[in-house]
Design a protein around this motif. Structure first.
Motif, short mmCIF file in Angstrom:
data_model
loop_
_atom_site.label_atom_id
_atom_site.label_comp_id
_atom_site.label_asym_id
_atom_site.label_seq_id
_atom_site.Cartn_x
_atom_site.Cartn_y
_atom_site.Cartn_z
N SER A 286 -2.81 -65.34 -2.67
CA SER A 286 -2.48 -64.01 -3.18
C SER A 286 -2.56 -63.93 -4.70
O SER A 286 -2.50 -62.84 -5.27
CB SER A 286 -1.08 -63.60 -2.71
N ARG A 287 -2.69 -65.08 -5.36
CA ARG A 287 -2.76 -65.10 -6.82
C ARG A 287 -4.21 -64.98 -7.30
O ARG A 287 -5.13 -65.48 -6.65
CB ARG A 287 -2.15 -66.39 -7.36
N GLU A 288 -4.39 -64.37 -8.45
CA GLU A 288 -5.72 -64.25 -9.03
C GLU A 288 -6.14 -65.52 -9.74
O GLU A 288 -7.32 -65.81 -9.87
CB GLU A 288 -5.77 -63.06 -10.00
N ARG A 289 -5.16 -66.24 -10.27
CA ARG A 289 -5.46 -67.48 -10.97
C ARG A 289 -4.46 -68.56 -10.57
O ARG A 289 -3.32 -68.27 -10.22
CB ARG A 289 -5.45 -67.27 -12.48
N ILE A 290 -4.93 -69.79 -10.65
CA ILE A 290 -4.13 -70.95 -10.27
C ILE A 290 -4.05 -71.89 -11.46
O ILE A 290 -5.04 -72.10 -12.18
CB ILE A 290 -4.76 -71.69 -9.07
N HIS A 291 -2.86 -72.47 -11.69
CA HIS A 291 -2.70 -73.51 -12.71
C HIS A 291 -2.53 -74.86 -12.02
O HIS A 291 -2.15 -74.92 -10.83
CB HIS A 291 -1.49 -73.20 -13.60
N TRP A 292 -2.83 -75.91 -12.77
CA TRP A 292 -2.73 -77.24 -12.18
C TRP A 292 -1.34 -77.49 -11.60
O TRP A 292 -1.20 -78.11 -10.53
CB TRP A 292 -3.07 -78.30 -13.22
N THR A 293 -0.31 -77.04 -12.29
CA THR A 293 1.05 -77.28 -11.80
C THR A 293 1.29 -76.62 -10.45
O THR A 293 2.13 -77.10 -9.66
CB THR A 293 2.07 -76.76 -12.83
N ASP A 294 0.55 -75.54 -10.15
CA ASP A 294 0.70 -74.88 -8.86
C ASP A 294 0.19 -75.76 -7.71
O ASP A 294 0.53 -75.53 -6.55
CB ASP A 294 -0.07 -73.56 -8.84
N LEU A 295 -0.66 -76.73 -8.05
CA LEU A 295 -1.28 -77.55 -7.02
C LEU A 295 -0.52 -78.84 -6.74
O LEU A 295 -0.95 -79.64 -5.90
CB LEU A 295 -2.73 -77.89 -7.44
N THR A 296 0.58 -79.04 -7.45
CA THR A 296 1.41 -80.22 -7.18
C THR A 296 1.93 -80.17 -5.75
O THR A 296 2.47 -79.16 -5.30
CB THR A 296 2.59 -80.29 -8.17
#
Length: 315
Positions: free
Chosen positions: A178-188
């Motif tokens: 649902s997010r337009e952008r992802i950060h590396w911390t989101d993938l932990t």
């Protein structure tokens, strides 16, 4: 021996129906043209033209001879054009190796535009892993290979070409979709699926450098499958993958792509071209010029060749 220019004189005279008009077209004196045509007739022992007050017309023998003369001149002109185009890199063959997706992205766009601009060049693509591509360069089977990153190899020249965005491929039901952008911390804490084939190992190294921290190592599955199969497995749920934007052309139902961002914007990965120093294929140099112009790259310098295998990730 009958000269090629004499055949041109015969063709011009036959087309004009007059020695004087043919001479003006060729920008020579009428006496010069008449002398050469007479010399041809004497050498052949036949009369090619009926000379009349109001012009010159072909005899039956002249008509048969001129048909062959036109073919000879046409083939000679085509041969010369082929030599010029080959010398200038506008005719010939180019063998390109790669392991990135060809379904979309800069590689596909570049080769499509290059083929459109130079239709007489036959471009052949070969998708292999890094080691096989490098072997193809060394043994002369490939003119150039395009790979992710920038690594220096002995006896190979190289240069940076273009860059592409880094994307996360995930099931459309994933909470992050649902997010337009992802950060590396989101993938932990995510479980990743990568191919053992190139560029899987490079992607794994990037994930480790971005996500590893004391007490945490990302869970990465490396399977001996292709890119399409990776995305098909992602659609089943439970895992995500990291791809370059060229993978956007691979349409798999149930899979969505989101950009990976850092504090200074979205992340990009670079692609470079590698070729042998002693490759004298004019088409290769035409391709390098084309890529440099398309991506506004600086001119190649003599320093852009390898020393040995110290690699670095491109910005």
């Amino acid at each position: 021996m009958i000269e090629l220019r004499q055949l041109r004189y015969l063709i011009a005279a036959a087309h004009s129906g007059s020695f004087s008009r043919a001479a003006r077209t060729l920008n020579i004196k009428q006496a010069t043209l008449s002398r050469h045509i007479l010399e041809v007739e004497q050498r052949l022992g036949i009369t090619l033209f009926d000379r009349k007050t109001r012009g010159a017309t072909l005899t039956p023998n002249g008509q048969r001879y001129l048909r062959t003369a036109r073919r000879i001149v046409k083939e000679f002109e085509e041969l010369n054009a082929w030599v010029r185009e080959t010398r200038d890199g506008e005719n010939g063959r180019l063998a390109i190796g790669f392991y990135t997706s060809f379904s979309a992205g800069n590689l596909r766009a570049t080769l499509t535009e290059f083929s459109d601009r130079f239709p007489n060049i036959q471009v052949r693509g070969f998708e292999r892993d890094r080691q096989m591509l490098l072997a193809g360069i060394e043994n002369g089977l490939l003119d150039i290979v395009i790979m992710i990153g920038e690594v220096r190899y002995h006896h190979l020249r190289s240069r940076s070409f273009w860059s592409e965005r880094i994307l996360v491929a995930m099931p459309e039901s994933h909470p992050l979709a649902s997010r337009e952008r992802i950060h590396w911390t989101d993938l932990t804490g995510e479980r990743f699926l990568l191919t053992e084939r190139d560029p899987g190992p490079e992607t794994r190294n990037m994930l480790l450098s971005k996500l590893w921290m004391p007490g945490y190592t990302p869970e990465i599955d490396m399977d001996d499958i292709g890119r399409d199969t990776v995305l098909s497995a992602i659609a089943l749920g439970g895992r995500v993958s990291i791809v370059a934007e060229s993978a956007l052309g691979i349409q798999v139902p149930g899979v969505v792509f989101r950009e990976v961002h850092e504090s200074n914007g979205h992340i990009r990965i670079g692609f470079s071209g590698y070729w042998r120093e002693d490759n004298d294929n004019a088409v290769l140099h035409r391709f390098l010029e084309f890529v440099a112009d398309r991506y506004s790259l600086p001119p190649l310098s003599g320093q852009q060749q390898s020393s040995h295998q110290t690699g670095k990730e491109m910005p």
